[in-house]
Design a protein around this motif. Structure first.
Motif, short mmCIF file in Angstrom:
data_model
loop_
_atom_site.label_atom_id
_atom_site.label_comp_id
_atom_site.label_asym_id
_atom_site.label_seq_id
_atom_site.Cartn_x
_atom_site.Cartn_y
_atom_site.Cartn_z
N MET A 105 34.76 34.45 14.01
CA MET A 105 36.16 34.57 14.77
C MET A 105 36.34 33.46 15.44
SD MET A 105 37.94 37.85 16.46
CE MET A 105 39.07 37.38 17.71
N ALA A 106 37.46 32.78 15.28
CA ALA A 106 37.69 31.42 15.85
C ALA A 106 38.68 32.09 17.14
CB ALA A 106 38.99 30.44 15.48
N ARG A 107 38.04 31.67 18.52
CA ARG A 107 38.92 31.76 19.58
C ARG A 107 40.06 31.14 20.06
NH1 ARG A 107 33.38 31.73 23.13
NH2 ARG A 107 32.48 33.64 22.41
N SER A 108 41.09 31.72 20.45
CA SER A 108 42.55 31.30 20.86
C SER A 108 42.24 30.97 22.39
CB SER A 108 43.19 32.23 20.11
OG SER A 108 43.46 33.14 21.32
N GLY A 109 42.94 30.02 22.53
CA GLY A 109 43.02 29.31 23.92
C GLY A 109 41.83 28.94 24.64
N GLY A 110 42.07 28.23 25.64
CA GLY A 110 40.70 27.62 26.06
C GLY A 110 40.33 28.65 27.30
N PRO A 111 39.32 27.91 28.03
CA PRO A 111 38.56 28.77 29.07
C PRO A 111 39.53 29.35 30.12
CG PRO A 111 37.67 26.45 29.41
CD PRO A 111 38.67 26.72 28.24
N VAL A 112 39.19 30.62 30.66
CA VAL A 112 40.24 31.13 31.55
C VAL A 112 39.16 31.66 32.79
CG1 VAL A 112 41.59 33.18 32.10
CG2 VAL A 112 41.89 32.04 30.13
N ARG A 113 39.84 31.40 33.93
CA ARG A 113 39.36 31.90 35.21
C ARG A 113 40.14 33.24 35.71
NH1 ARG A 113 37.36 27.74 39.04
NH2 ARG A 113 35.72 28.07 37.67
N HIS A 114 39.39 34.20 35.78
CA HIS A 114 40.26 35.55 35.97
C HIS A 114 39.80 35.85 37.64
CE1 HIS A 114 41.75 39.51 35.47
NE2 HIS A 114 40.67 40.08 35.76
N MET A 115 40.96 36.09 38.45
CA MET A 115 40.61 36.33 39.78
C MET A 115 41.45 37.51 40.28
SD MET A 115 41.15 32.16 41.11
CE MET A 115 42.47 31.89 40.13
N VAL A 116 40.63 38.41 40.91
CA VAL A 116 41.30 39.58 41.42
C VAL A 116 41.10 39.56 42.97
CG1 VAL A 116 41.28 41.88 41.24
CG2 VAL A 116 40.70 40.84 39.40
N PHE A 117 42.17 39.81 43.62
CA PHE A 117 42.13 39.99 45.20
C PHE A 117 42.80 41.22 45.48
CE2 PHE A 117 42.85 35.74 44.03
CZ PHE A 117 41.68 35.09 44.36
N CYS A 118 42.13 41.95 46.60
CA CYS A 118 42.63 43.49 46.79
C CYS A 118 42.39 43.88 48.28
CB CYS A 118 41.66 44.48 46.10
SG CYS A 118 40.04 44.37 46.29
N ARG A 119 42.98 44.87 48.56
CA ARG A 119 42.74 45.38 50.15
C ARG A 119 42.36 46.80 49.99
NH1 ARG A 119 47.56 44.57 51.84
NH2 ARG A 119 48.76 46.69 51.32
N PHE A 120 41.28 47.03 50.19
CA PHE A 120 40.54 48.33 50.15
C PHE A 120 41.23 49.21 51.34
CE2 PHE A 120 37.39 46.14 47.90
CZ PHE A 120 37.13 46.91 46.91
N ARG A 121 41.31 50.47 51.23
CA ARG A 121 41.41 51.34 52.37
C ARG A 121 40.40 51.18 53.35
NH1 ARG A 121 42.11 55.79 48.70
NH2 ARG A 121 40.08 56.77 49.53
N ASN A 122 40.68 51.40 54.57
CA ASN A 122 39.45 51.16 55.86
C ASN A 122 38.43 52.07 55.72
OD1 ASN A 122 41.22 49.15 57.22
ND2 ASN A 122 42.33 50.84 58.44
N GLU A 123 38.45 53.02 55.13
CA GLU A 123 37.15 54.01 55.09
C GLU A 123 36.25 53.52 54.01
OE1 GLU A 123 40.56 56.48 53.00
OE2 GLU A 123 40.46 55.07 54.76
N VAL A 124 36.60 52.71 53.03
CA VAL A 124 35.86 52.21 52.21
C VAL A 124 34.91 51.30 52.63
CG1 VAL A 124 35.59 51.18 50.02
CG2 VAL A 124 37.59 52.67 50.45
N THR A 125 33.57 51.79 52.67
CA THR A 125 32.60 50.81 53.36
C THR A 125 32.17 49.41 52.64
OG1 THR A 125 30.46 51.91 52.04
CG2 THR A 125 31.65 53.05 54.28
N PRO A 126 31.68 48.51 53.24
CA PRO A 126 31.29 47.41 52.61
C PRO A 126 30.32 47.45 51.42
CG PRO A 126 31.31 46.88 54.99
CD PRO A 126 31.33 48.22 54.77
N ALA A 127 29.58 48.64 51.67
CA ALA A 127 28.61 48.86 50.56
C ALA A 127 29.24 49.59 49.29
CB ALA A 127 27.40 50.00 51.00
#
Length: 139
Positions: A1-23
């Motif tokens: 199957m041929a791929r459409s479009g070129g390479p893509v960088r997918h970036m996601v940025f978020c703000r966790f609630r304070n009680e969500v630990t780094p782990a």
């Protein structure tokens, strides 16, 4: 199957609630990284972590991740995959304001504007200057 479009960088940025630990934050990112083990999902260059920028323009977003896909089709397959959607739903539950605490940004790596050859010399010009603008020796 041929791929459409070129390479893509997918970036996601978020703000966790304070009680969500780094782990626990890291555990979400590890689940996403491990999606490459799922048949039909393929990405490279996965990176994640907290925002460490001193500039103060992070729009209160505290953490993020990114990965590269060989094509738009590969990115769309990842986005549509039920395992990705399940992890995404759980992620939204631990964000400060749900989807309002999330920024998703994709860049087409093949056709985006590339800096001219002049970028590096300009950056180099200021790289080793002190507060006065005077050149400083290399460390």
């Amino acid at each position: 199957m041929a791929r459409s479009g070129g390479p893509v960088r997918h970036m996601v940025f978020c703000r966790f609630r304070n009680e969500v630990t780094p782990a626990r934050r890291l555990a979400f990112f590890e689940q996403i990284r491990r999606l490459t083990e799922v048949p039909g999902i393929a990405f490279t260059n996965f990176q994640c972590g907290p925002n460490v920028s001193p500039e103060g323009y992070g729009m209160t977003l505290s953490d993020g991740f990114m990965m590269d896909f060989a094509s738009r089709d590969d990115c769309f397959a990842y986005l549509a995959h039920p395992t990705h959607q399940a992890i995404g739903a759980r992620l939204l539950e631990v964000l400060e304001d749900g989807a309002r605490s999330l920024l998703v940004f994709d860049i087409d790596l093949e056709t985006h504007e590339k800096p001219s050859g002049k970028t590096r010399p300009v950056l180099h010009q200021y790289r080793n200057t002190g507060p006065s603008g005077a050149p400083q020796p290399y460390d």
